[in-house]
Design a protein around this motif. Sequence first.
Motif, PDB file in Angstrom:
ATOM      1  N   ARG A  77     -21.166  33.928  50.780  1.00  0.00           N
ATOM      2  CA  ARG A  77     -20.539  34.756  49.743  1.00  0.00           C
ATOM      3  C   ARG A  77     -20.987  34.200  48.400  1.00  0.00           C
ATOM      4  N   MET A  78     -21.616  35.034  47.601  1.00  0.00           N
ATOM      5  CA  MET A  78     -22.107  34.621  46.288  1.00  0.00           C
ATOM      6  C   MET A  78     -21.124  35.079  45.211  1.00  0.00           C
ATOM      7  N   ILE A  79     -20.617  34.109  44.444  1.00  0.00           N
ATOM      8  CA  ILE A  79     -19.600  34.359  43.424  1.00  0.00           C
ATOM      9  C   ILE A  79     -20.205  34.063  42.057  1.00  0.00           C
ATOM     10  N   ILE A  80     -20.065  34.976  41.130  1.00  0.00           N
ATOM     11  CA  ILE A  80     -20.526  34.722  39.767  1.00  0.00           C
ATOM     12  C   ILE A  80     -19.325  34.400  38.891  1.00  0.00           C
ATOM     13  N   LYS A  81     -19.392  33.242  38.232  1.00  0.00           N
ATOM     14  CA  LYS A  81     -18.347  32.877  37.272  1.00  0.00           C
ATOM     15  C   LYS A  81     -18.754  33.388  35.898  1.00  0.00           C
ATOM     16  N   TYR A  82     -17.944  34.298  35.362  1.00  0.00           N
ATOM     17  CA  TYR A  82     -18.188  34.800  34.015  1.00  0.00           C
ATOM     18  C   TYR A  82     -17.418  33.947  33.008  1.00  0.00           C
ATOM     19  N   PRO A  83     -18.063  33.589  31.907  1.00  0.00           N
ATOM     20  CA  PRO A  83     -17.407  32.705  30.937  1.00  0.00           C
ATOM     21  C   PRO A  83     -16.408  33.434  30.050  1.00  0.00           C
ATOM     22  N   ASN A  84     -16.024  32.759  28.976  1.00  0.00           N
ATOM     23  CA  ASN A  84     -14.899  33.216  28.166  1.00  0.00           C
ATOM     24  C   ASN A  84     -15.300  34.091  26.982  1.00  0.00           C
ATOM     25  N   TRP A  85     -16.571  34.215  26.662  1.00  0.00           N
ATOM     26  CA  TRP A  85     -17.005  34.926  25.448  1.00  0.00           C
ATOM     27  C   TRP A  85     -17.401  36.379  25.753  1.00  0.00           C
ATOM     28  N   TYR A  86     -16.536  37.083  26.454  1.00  0.00           N
ATOM     29  CA  TYR A  86     -16.829  38.399  27.016  1.00  0.00           C
ATOM     30  C   TYR A  86     -17.221  39.449  25.984  1.00  0.00           C
ATOM     31  N   GLU A  87     -16.776  39.312  24.739  1.00  0.00           N
ATOM     32  CA  GLU A  87     -17.114  40.313  23.725  1.00  0.00           C
ATOM     33  C   GLU A  87     -18.624  40.411  23.496  1.00  0.00           C
ATOM     34  N   HIS A  88     -19.367  39.351  23.786  1.00  0.00           N
ATOM     35  CA  HIS A  88     -20.786  39.300  23.451  1.00  0.00           C
ATOM     36  C   HIS A  88     -21.691  39.301  24.682  1.00  0.00           C
ATOM     37  N   PHE A  89     -21.117  39.549  25.833  1.00  0.00           N
ATOM     38  CA  PHE A  89     -21.872  39.413  27.087  1.00  0.00           C
ATOM     39  C   PHE A  89     -23.162  40.227  27.102  1.00  0.00           C
ATOM     40  N   GLN A  90     -23.040  41.507  26.766  1.00  0.00           N
ATOM     41  CA  GLN A  90     -24.170  42.406  26.956  1.00  0.00           C
ATOM     42  C   GLN A  90     -25.401  41.959  26.179  1.00  0.00           C
ATOM     43  N   GLY A  91     -25.196  41.296  25.038  1.00  0.00           N
ATOM     44  CA  GLY A  91     -26.313  40.859  24.232  1.00  0.00           C
ATOM     45  C   GLY A  91     -27.138  39.753  24.876  1.00  0.00           C
ATOM     46  N   LEU A  92     -26.592  39.116  25.911  1.00  0.00           N
ATOM     47  CA  LEU A  92     -27.307  38.037  26.596  1.00  0.00           C
ATOM     48  C   LEU A  92     -27.503  38.328  28.083  1.00  0.00           C
ATOM     49  N   GLY A  93     -27.296  39.582  28.478  1.00  0.00           N
ATOM     50  CA  GLY A  93     -27.616  39.988  29.836  1.00  0.00           C
ATOM     51  C   GLY A  93     -26.490  39.919  30.840  1.00  0.00           C
ATOM     52  N   TYR A  94     -25.336  39.423  30.450  1.00  0.00           N
ATOM     53  CA  TYR A  94     -24.183  39.459  31.346  1.00  0.00           C
ATOM     54  C   TYR A  94     -23.664  40.896  31.430  1.00  0.00           C
ATOM     55  N   ASP A  95     -23.438  41.372  32.634  1.00  0.00           N
ATOM     56  CA  ASP A  95     -23.049  42.768  32.847  1.00  0.00           C
ATOM     57  C   ASP A  95     -21.805  42.799  33.721  1.00  0.00           C
ATOM     58  N   LEU A  96     -20.673  43.169  33.123  1.00  0.00           N
ATOM     59  CA  LEU A  96     -19.424  43.240  33.876  1.00  0.00           C
ATOM     60  C   LEU A  96     -19.295  44.525  34.677  1.00  0.00           C
TER      61      LEU A  96
END
Length: 645
Positions: A201-220
């Motif tokens: 099972r692969m789990i991705i931990k997303y950090p705390n700066w969610y407002e800026h995710f998309q600008g660095l490739g994090y996709d919720l």
Amino acid sequence: MKPRHFALAILALTTSASTTWAQAPAAPPASSIPARYQNFRAAIYIAVGDARKLADRATFDRQYARAASQLHFDKVYIEAYRDHDFATDDELEKVKSYFAEKGIETAGGITLAAGGKNGQFGTFDYEDPADRAECERAARLAARHFNEVILDDFFFYTSKSDADIAAKGKRSWTQYRLDTMRKVARDLVIGPAKAANPHVRMIIKYPNWYEHFQGLGYDLDQEARMFDGIHTGTESRDPTLTDQLLQQYESYEIIRYYDNIRPGANTGGWVDEASTRDIDRYAEQLWDTLFAKTGEVTLFNWRPMSNDDAAEAGIRPWAHQATSFDWQAELRRWRSSGNDLPPGWGRAAGLALESVDKVLGSLGNPIGIASYKPYQSSGEDFLHNYLGMIGLPIELSPNFPDKANTILLTQAAAADPAIVGKIEGALKRGATVIVTSGLVEALQDKGFHDLAEWTPTGRRVLIDQFVEGFGAGNGTSLNAADATQKPILFPDVRFYTNDSWAIVRGVAGAKGFPLLLMNHYSAGTLYMLTVPENPSDLYALPPAVLSQIRAVAQKTMPVWIDAPAQVSLFAYDNDTFVVQSFRAEATPVTLHIAGHALQDLQTGATLNTAPQTSAESSDGRNTDTRNIVPTVIPPHSYVAFRVIR
């Protein structure tokens, strides 16, 4: 004072506490081993450097004894890779087997980071074949040894190499990075891991700066659904010392947001002890993570949980008061228990977790003011957390709350091209919709005037007088009589008198400005909350202004509070609630409840209400009948109650 110098000052103040214990490690007395928690699991993350050292059995036995004497933990994440450092197969198997002997569940971890450079986190360049190969190798290594693997929160993309620039083409950096990281997740992480171990099972931990995710490739949105689960970074740390300036409420709110992104797939919250001015701030992060009703709290990392050092308590003027995190009492208890080493960060975690475990079982499912933040949106960054710090319980979701009675919308909602129609639909079914001044500004050319002709003028005004009143009349001052009011800079929004009415207005000189503006539309009511240019100035508003905001936003909730800022409310669907003060002094709070008494969930005592109060609500149309209970919350403490109807 610079952060490094500040930390050295704290260390100097706390060194004397650590020198009163002998420095030689010793096994803890059996009676001091912490008991299992009843309402959640605790896990510890072991970074690869420490994991490799634990392959030595003597090192493992010494460190394990120290950690287990301070807190109960059910699970460890054993990291296989970080910053170009790979653990060997033999090291991973040894450490895994040692923990298994102790009855501790094991999982794997990888941190896909490339080390820091010039003060900035380094990430892989995913256009570089060598970096792509290293990413894939790390995923395969961890999956070979564990049936669950978590990615620490460096799975983002900052590189702007010539190869990246060429690959980006005409796309924005945001779109290029989102596209790239979805492919990287599929082809270099999940695919290779599943090939190495079909059961992983692969789990991705997303950090705390969610407002800026998309600008660095994090996709919720898409990426979050590609993994088998997500995990939540709840490290809000110090709200004014660290560079992110995350507010304390975020440790709760971000769990709720991620839970609503993938219901049932958010595996827990993740807290570290770094960059905290006082030890209570560490405890608060753990409590707030668990008040959001997550099933696991992960402690980063093994080293502070297992080393021999004393925890640095920091500067704590409230140290000798009876607070929810009574570190002075714990120091006395620890000394009398015969421990040869001082209590460390592991004991700080244990004390905080044992405290909150006693009330969590009584709390139902979290409820709050429904708020909407679409995927890949930003605007009025982290405003929900500032609102949480003035006593508004927030339930944040990536989906529009089309059945909620009260809806709160910030500027981020403008990312939805259909938002004006959704607001209109909610108003037509009788909902209360609260929009921020930032959202009104963002929707000026998108049809908002069809709902209310509210127009930002572009001017800014300093306000230090606050007045409440509905209809013609003189109004009532909301300024605190015994305090000097800080002038606060607000945007000016034009409206038509009598078409709309300022429930709360600011006054500067001889001119009034709307701060809480109301307009009836169909069966519903539309409000605008004017947000200060600096959102932290919400904390400088007089308590009476905050009460007006809460009365509008929470009129359908079973409880709301009268309190100064930096006091938060967490509410639940079984008539229970928690009030937490982040203030450094004892704070009077008045609880407005839809019931005749309260049961204290920590002591079992019953608190009766004061005489019933009936006040006209701020829209001048409805009444809100509540009973009140006054209480006082100690510094950096929480209280938990059940409403008795």
